[in-house]
Design an enzyme around this catalytic site. Structure first.
Site, PDB file in Angstrom:
ATOM      1  N   SER A   1     -24.235  19.120 -11.182  1.00 37.99           N
ATOM      2  CA  SER A   1     -24.654  18.583  -9.852  1.00 37.99           C
ATOM      3  C   SER A   1     -26.065  18.324  -9.840  1.00 37.99           C
ATOM      4  O   SER A   1     -26.777  19.171 -10.588  1.00 37.99           O
ATOM      5  CB  SER A   1     -23.953  19.610  -8.838  1.00 37.99           C
TER       6      SER A   1
ATOM      7  N   TYR B   1     -23.891  27.872  -5.071  1.00 35.60           N
ATOM      8  CA  TYR B   1     -23.160  26.494  -5.720  1.00 35.60           C
ATOM      9  C   TYR B   1     -24.115  25.968  -6.975  1.00 35.60           C
ATOM     10  O   TYR B   1     -23.439  25.737  -7.983  1.00 35.60           O
ATOM     11  CB  TYR B   1     -23.037  25.542  -4.720  1.00 35.60           C
TER      12      TYR B   1
END
Length: 366
Positions: free
Chosen positions: A148, A173
């Site tokens: 990501s 995350y």
């Protein structure tokens, strides 16, 4: 080195997810005979009916491409026994790990979900890839996995390059995604497993995730609620249309990093990382302006809708960053590909789908 996917068995985790389902559709659409095994836990993080819609789209595609096969398994990658069984039974040549608990803000309040899926689940995939070589078996030829843009944290240097240091995540995350890259590197080094991590930048499009800004803004505006624009509108995002993401993934799948030994006679890790982004960050206020124009154009909202009355500028949220901006030069160099769908074109396709899924379908059911 480019390899064909024809007649290969491909395992796609997160196959009912936004990117996973679109990848499966594209692999079926290409015309080459492929054997796809999909796994997804079908959790209720967001509306399961959207996941069911995606799976129905895949079923329709399979029906028109009988040369390929599609097997779908409901289960979690954090279930080690299940993953081992899937690898034993189907012996995938290519593994694309897209299963993950997504979302920056959700990780602040629900960290357990991220540890279970993004760390334990990914470890199970790595272990299964490792043991796919047991007893002289050819094993997994290429592991491709989702990372990501969040790994860049509050990096001041833009555009973000895969050469940049990414040791300061600002959300759990992001930390799990950086951990995935480190774990994959270790397994590539120790067990000579070709692996490629892909750092996705703000993926959007039809049948996407309802927790993403473009989707949640649309829901709120339609309900007459107020949308919050963070950092007082001074955020920029490298919005990347899902078809561009899928095209990048498909090209990468066919080019595993080369296995070779170093001067010490030990394997040099067959490992790579790429950004997949639009290379053109958009200001959030401009993004909202385009979205509202397209919502009116499609008749989702009335011509006289008062956007100013439903818009509020608020401070930055924990875990967020002011800008994301992908340096895609390595992707262009190695694969001859650069995402190119404009934000207006992408949002227009999303709004058209939204109208069909939420508005036209309800009218038909009356």
């Amino acid at each position: 080195m480019r390899c064909t996917l024809k007649d290969k068995t491909i395992l796609v985790t997160g196959a009912a997810g936004f990117i996973g389902s679109n990848l499966v559709l594209e692999l079926l659409r290409t015309g080459e005979a492929v054997h796809i095994v999909g796994i997804d836990n079908m959790n209720s993080y967001y509306d399961v009916s959207i996941k069911e819609y995606r799976l129905n789209e895949i079923k329709s595609m399979v029906a028109s491409h009988p040369e390929s096969t599609w097997t779908f398994i409901v289960g979690s990658i954090s279930d080690r026994e299940l993953i081992q069984k899937v690898f034993r039974e189907y012996r995938p040549s290519v593994v694309v790990n897209l299963a993950a608990q997504a979302g920056v803000r959700y990780s602040i309040t629900n960290p357990d979900a991220y540890i279970e899926s993004n760390l334990i689940g990914f470890y199970n995939i790595l272990e299964a890839c490792r043991h796919s070589y047991d007893d002289g078996e050819p094993g997994v030829e290429h592991l491709v996995y989702a990372s990501s843009s969040s790994v860049y944290g509050s990096n001041k240097k833009i555009p973000y390059s895969t050469e940049d240091k990414v040791d300061n995540p600002v959300s759990l995350y992001a930390a799990t995604k950086k951990s995935n890259e480190l774990m994959a590197h270790a397994y590539s080094k120790l067990y000579n497993i070709p692996s490629t991590g892909l750092r996705f930048f703000t993926v959007y499009g039809p049948a996407g995730r309802p927790d993403m800004a473009y989707f949640s803004f649309t829901n709120k505006l339609l309900a007459g609620e107020t949308i919050q624009i963070f950092n007082y509108g001074n955020c920029k995002r490298d919005f990347t249309y899902v078809d561009d993401i899928v095209e990048g993934v498909k090209r990468v799948m066919q080019s595993p990093p080369e296995k070779k030994n170093g001067e010490d006679g030990l394997p040099v890790p067959p490992y790579a990382i790429y950004n997949i982004g639009n290379n053109q960050p958009e200001n959030l206020l401009d993004f909202v302006d385009i979205l509202q124009q397209e919502l009116i154009r499609a008749g989702v909202l009335p011509q006289d809708y008062d956007f100013e009355a439903h818009k509020k500028l608020v401070p930055m949220q924990p875990g967020d960053v002011p800008v994301t901006y992908a340096d895609t030069s390595a992707l262009e160099r190695d694969f001859g590909f650069k995402p190119g769908t404009s934000l207006r074109e992408g949002l227009r396709r999303f709004v058209q789908w939204y109208r069909e899924f939420y508005i036209d379908r309800k009218k038909e059911q009356r």
